[in-house]
Design a protein around this motif. Structure first.
Motif, mmCIF file in Angstrom:
data_model
loop_
_atom_site.group_PDB
_atom_site.id
_atom_site.type_symbol
_atom_site.label_atom_id
_atom_site.label_comp_id
_atom_site.label_asym_id
_atom_site.label_seq_id
_atom_site.Cartn_x
_atom_site.Cartn_y
_atom_site.Cartn_z
ATOM 1 N N GLY A 1 0.811 -1.235 0.031
ATOM 2 C CA GLY A 1 0.219 -0.104 -0.017
ATOM 3 C C GLY A 1 1.021 1.437 -0.048
ATOM 4 N N GLY A 2 1.870 1.047 -0.410
ATOM 5 C CA GLY A 2 2.966 2.338 -0.506
ATOM 6 C C GLY A 2 4.008 2.498 0.763
ATOM 7 N N SER A 3 3.492 1.563 1.903
ATOM 8 C CA SER A 3 4.354 1.443 2.925
ATOM 9 C C SER A 3 4.397 2.843 3.730
ATOM 10 C CB SER A 3 5.676 1.046 2.730
ATOM 11 O OG SER A 3 6.507 1.384 2.045
ATOM 12 N N ALA A 4 3.478 3.654 3.425
ATOM 13 C CA ALA A 4 3.567 5.038 4.001
ATOM 14 C C ALA A 4 4.871 5.689 3.921
ATOM 15 C CB ALA A 4 3.521 4.866 5.626
ATOM 16 N N MET A 5 5.394 5.600 2.421
ATOM 17 C CA MET A 5 6.383 6.316 1.728
ATOM 18 C C MET A 5 6.196 7.761 1.894
ATOM 19 S SD MET A 5 7.632 4.937 -1.539
ATOM 20 C CE MET A 5 8.529 3.321 -1.552
ATOM 21 N N ILE A 6 7.392 8.604 2.459
ATOM 22 C CA ILE A 6 7.176 9.965 2.379
ATOM 23 C C ILE A 6 8.171 10.849 1.424
ATOM 24 C CG2 ILE A 6 6.730 10.123 5.026
ATOM 25 C CD1 ILE A 6 9.585 10.380 5.681
ATOM 26 N N ILE B 1 10.321 0.286 5.777
ATOM 27 C CA ILE B 1 11.240 -0.832 5.503
ATOM 28 C C ILE B 1 12.512 -0.433 5.824
ATOM 29 C CG2 ILE B 1 11.793 -1.824 3.042
ATOM 30 C CD1 ILE B 1 9.341 -1.043 1.877
ATOM 31 N N LEU B 2 13.183 0.638 5.585
ATOM 32 C CA LEU B 2 14.461 0.918 5.933
ATOM 33 C C LEU B 2 14.746 0.504 7.406
ATOM 34 C CD1 LEU B 2 17.175 2.045 4.689
ATOM 35 C CD2 LEU B 2 16.483 4.217 5.962
ATOM 36 N N LEU C 1 10.698 -7.606 -2.946
ATOM 37 C CA LEU C 1 9.929 -6.243 -3.188
ATOM 38 C C LEU C 1 10.343 -5.139 -2.096
ATOM 39 C CD1 LEU C 1 6.262 -7.549 -3.703
ATOM 40 C CD2 LEU C 1 7.812 -6.799 -5.371
ATOM 41 N N GLU C 2 10.460 -5.593 -0.862
ATOM 42 C CA GLU C 2 10.800 -4.412 0.029
ATOM 43 C C GLU C 2 12.255 -3.913 -0.420
ATOM 44 O OE1 GLU C 2 9.018 -6.132 4.189
ATOM 45 O OE2 GLU C 2 10.685 -7.287 3.460
ATOM 46 N N ARG C 3 13.113 -4.670 -0.854
ATOM 47 C CA ARG C 3 14.565 -4.227 -1.171
ATOM 48 C C ARG C 3 14.292 -3.091 -2.093
ATOM 49 N NH1 ARG C 3 16.086 -9.556 -0.545
ATOM 50 N NH2 ARG C 3 16.303 -9.986 -2.612
ATOM 51 N N ARG C 4 13.524 -3.182 -3.054
ATOM 52 C CA ARG C 4 13.000 -2.318 -4.206
ATOM 53 C C ARG C 4 12.547 -1.110 -3.712
ATOM 54 N NH1 ARG C 4 10.097 -6.097 -8.740
ATOM 55 N NH2 ARG C 4 11.642 -7.908 -8.454
ATOM 56 N N GLU C 5 11.862 -1.135 -2.632
ATOM 57 C CA GLU C 5 10.940 -0.140 -2.071
ATOM 58 C C GLU C 5 11.405 0.916 -0.898
ATOM 59 O OE1 GLU C 5 7.540 0.525 -3.468
ATOM 60 O OE2 GLU C 5 8.901 -0.933 -4.705
ATOM 61 N N ILE C 6 12.727 0.690 -0.585
ATOM 62 C CA ILE C 6 13.333 1.419 0.378
ATOM 63 C C ILE C 6 13.731 2.755 0.020
ATOM 64 C CG2 ILE C 6 15.644 1.876 1.704
ATOM 65 C CD1 ILE C 6 16.226 -1.196 1.776
ATOM 66 N N GLU C 7 14.030 3.086 -1.139
ATOM 67 C CA GLU C 7 14.057 4.430 -1.802
ATOM 68 C C GLU C 7 13.980 4.503 -3.035
ATOM 69 O OE1 GLU C 7 17.535 8.038 -2.199
ATOM 70 O OE2 GLU C 7 18.177 6.162 -1.497
#
Length: 633
Positions: A303-308, A329-330, A340-346
């Motif tokens: 769900g976007g992992s509450a990215m900022i 994630i970080l 998938l998480e590794r792709r989404e850290i940044e």
């Protein structure tokens, strides 16, 4: 499987060409900080951090005068608060990031862009509201606004009570120091924070502002006529696919026509609702750029992992650097992340990590012009310990040659007056009056020295043979300050190693046995860089001790200060300490009781190079001054 271009609220028109500014950046130190916050795994619902954990964090109040500050943006979090599927941990991690990095990032504010929840239910808002207590307890400023999933999307801001309003209405926000006010219905709010030495306004508009809501927004802007405005709302611009330039939606075009285009103070808009991320720039009615950005990651993993989004405003560099990260994630990187998480850290794509060049002073000049600093009286510059003060303002015509019998009075009252020295064969206008000056210079004028070699030519000034300054040894410390500017045609082959200010007398004659005995006992010179060199013989050393600056740009006014506290000497440029300051113990200045020279350098007691450039106010004090007391402050 969700389509990466899925749009939940109807078809989109076709997008246009891409416009991007690339930026590659990294997130430093966040993993350790986030892990320290006790964040939970993706599979579990999180418990809020303990009250004492938040309260033990160091003071995070933003520095209101630092030219660099950060605005944090959180887009749609709706899939994390979806009926019975509640996952508060990602939001908590992002809010914890704001607390843990408030000081080093100088975070001034957080803006949520709406669609906080999926169905707008009380049960969904409860856990999210609880998470935001992290910021409430620390009185960190933030704004929220209703997206179409937070309320009945067929209504405007006159819809009446809702669970959204119960959770995030004015009753809650008015407890924060940044809250400015709200519409009577509570769905539109504005917020004020101070950063980079000025006030900024965040306008948070409802999913569908009514005519009354837009009139209120217009009134808020009118009441703050000199304040830059960042407009946040849920829907404004969109893009069809990755790489497309953002375009107005129908509602976005309505907001542009009714509010944004006619208010030059609105320079940046932020919205969610659609994906993928995109941006564009449009000219407002005043002909100035408005930057329009969409950010939304609900279509991505978790769900976007509450990215900022971190909007790092840098008024010193006239740039906004943008970075998109997932603190949640970080913070769990040590646990072993899935693919998938590794792709989404940044996210480092051109619409997620980029820089926006923005000349803030020029962009805001239409409503908040910078008033040039006026001249300050000489008496105001005579701080305790002042032993000499010279300035070159007055009624002289710009460009007029200085009189051969020129006498510049010492405004400190100590009698260290300057007179023009002879340079055989030089033109009369080798020394000229100028109206040019540093913007922070007390005296609004300067002298232009048209010197160089070969052959040696130009002009210079010198103190009288009996000036009290000549014999001072400055055992208790000193501060030497000068304003200077080098012309565009400054050339190392003809102009290097001239002095801004120097002291006559050689090292050998002063009994200094280390180094070249023909060098002067003190000189503030310009190297072939050009960079500044303070080379002076202290009383307690056998030769010169040298401080070096970085290279100086031509065509720019600079303030330089050399400060000695009786133990060490430190060189400052524009109030900033330079790197090449030696640790050598240095007390006082050697002297043979000979005159000081302005714009001239001697070697072996003979004129060797004359300055090519402008000199503004010069001040010498017999004590170490703090930066706050420099003439440029």
């Amino acid at each position: 499987m969700c389509s990466p271009f899925h749009q939940p609220d109807g078809p989109l028109p076709t997008g246009a060409s891409r416009r991007t500014f690339l930026r590659v950046t990294g997130l430093t130190g966040a993993a350790a900080a986030a892990a320290a916050g006790g964040l939970t795994t993706a599979a579990s619902a999180a418990a809020l951090p303990r009250q004492e954990a938040a309260d033990n964090v160091a003071n995070r109040s933003p520095d209101p005068d630092n030219p660099r500050f950060t605005l944090v943006v959180m887009p749609d979090t709706q899939y994390l608060f979806d009926g019975a599927s509640i996952n508060a941990a990602p939001v908590e991690a992002s809010l914890r990031y704001i607390l843990d990095h408030g000081r080093d990032e100088n975070i001034a504010f957080l803006s949520h862009l709406g669609d906080l929840t999926e169905h707008g239910l009380k049960e969904e808002f409860g856990p999210l509201s609880k998470a935001f207590e992290l910021l409430d307890r620390r009185r960190v400023g933030y704004s929220v606004l209703a997206g179409n999933h937070d309320i009945n999307s067929s209504t405007d801001d006159q819809r009446g009570p809702t669970p959204y309003l119960d959770a995030f209405g004015p009753r809650r926000l008015r407890k924060l120091p940044t809250f400015g006010g709200a519409t009577p219905d509570g769905y539109n709010t504005y917020h004020l924070f101070r950063a980079a030495g000025r006030e900024w306004l965040v306008l948070a508009l409802d999913w569908r502002p009514s005519p009354a809501g837009l009139a209120w927004a217009q009134g808020v802007i009118r009441k703050h006529p000199k304040t830059p405005v960042i407009l946040t709302t849920h829907e404004l611009v969109y893009a069809d696919r990755d790489g497309d330039e953002a375009e107005f939606s129908d509602h976005g075009k309505h907001l542009w026509d009714e509010l944004i285009a006619g208010n030059d103070q609105i320079f940046l808009t932020l919205n969610g609702h659609y994906w993928p991320a995109a941006r564009t720039t449009r000219k407002n009615a005043a002909g100035h750029d408005v930057h329009l950005h969409i950010t939304n990651y609900q279509n991505r993993y978790y769900g976007g992992s509450a990215m900022i989004r971190l909007y790092r405003f840098d008024l010193a560099r006239n740039t906004i650097d943008v970075e998109t990260v997932s603190p949640w994630i970080l913070g769990r990187a040590g646990e072993g992340l899935n693919e998938l998480e590794r792709r989404e850290i940044e996210l480092t794509g051109p619409q997620d990590s980029f820089s926006v060049p923005l000349d803030f002073e020029q962009r805001f000049a239409g409503f908040a012009p910078i008033t040039p600093r006026g001249p300050r009286p000489a008496a105001q510059m005579l701080v305790p310990g002042t032993v000499a003060y010279w300035r070159f303002d007055g009624s002289h015509p710009d460009g007029a040659p200085a009189d051969p019998a020129l006498r510049v009075p010492d405004l400190s009252g100590h009698g260290n007056h300057l007179t023009r020295g002879p340079v055989p064969g030089s033109a009369a206008d080798a020394l000229r009056w100028s109206a040019d000056h540093h913007p922070d210079q007390p005296g609004h004028g300067s002298l232009y020295f048209d010197g160089g070699k070969p052959p040696l030519h130009g002009g210079y000034l010198q103190t009288a043979k009996d000036a009290p300054l000549n014999s001072k040894t400055f055992r208790t410390g000193y501060t030497v300050e000068a304003f200077l500017k080098l012309p565009a045609d400054w050339d190392a082959g003809h102009h290097a190693w001239a002095s801004v200010l120097s002291r006559r007398g050689t090292l050998g004659a002063a009994g200094k046995t280390a180094g070249d005995p023909e060098e002067p006992v003190a000189t503030l010179s310009l190297s072939d860089g050009p960079g500044l060199q303070w080379a002076a013989a202290p009383l307690d050393q056998p030769g010169l001790v040298t401080n070096w600056s970085h290279e100086l740009a031509r065509g720019t006014w600079w303030h330089v200060a050399v400060v000695n506290d009786g133990r060490h000497t430190t060189l400052y440029v524009d109030g900033c300490r330079v790197a090449r300051n030696p640790a050598t113990h240095t007390n006082g200045l050697a002297t043979l009781g000979l005159p000081w020279l302005l714009g001239a350098y001697e070697y072996g007691g003979v004129l060797d190079q004359l300055l090519h450039g402008w000199i503004g106010d010069i001040r010498i004090t017999e004590r170490a001054l703090p930066v706050r007391d420099f003439m440029s402050s």
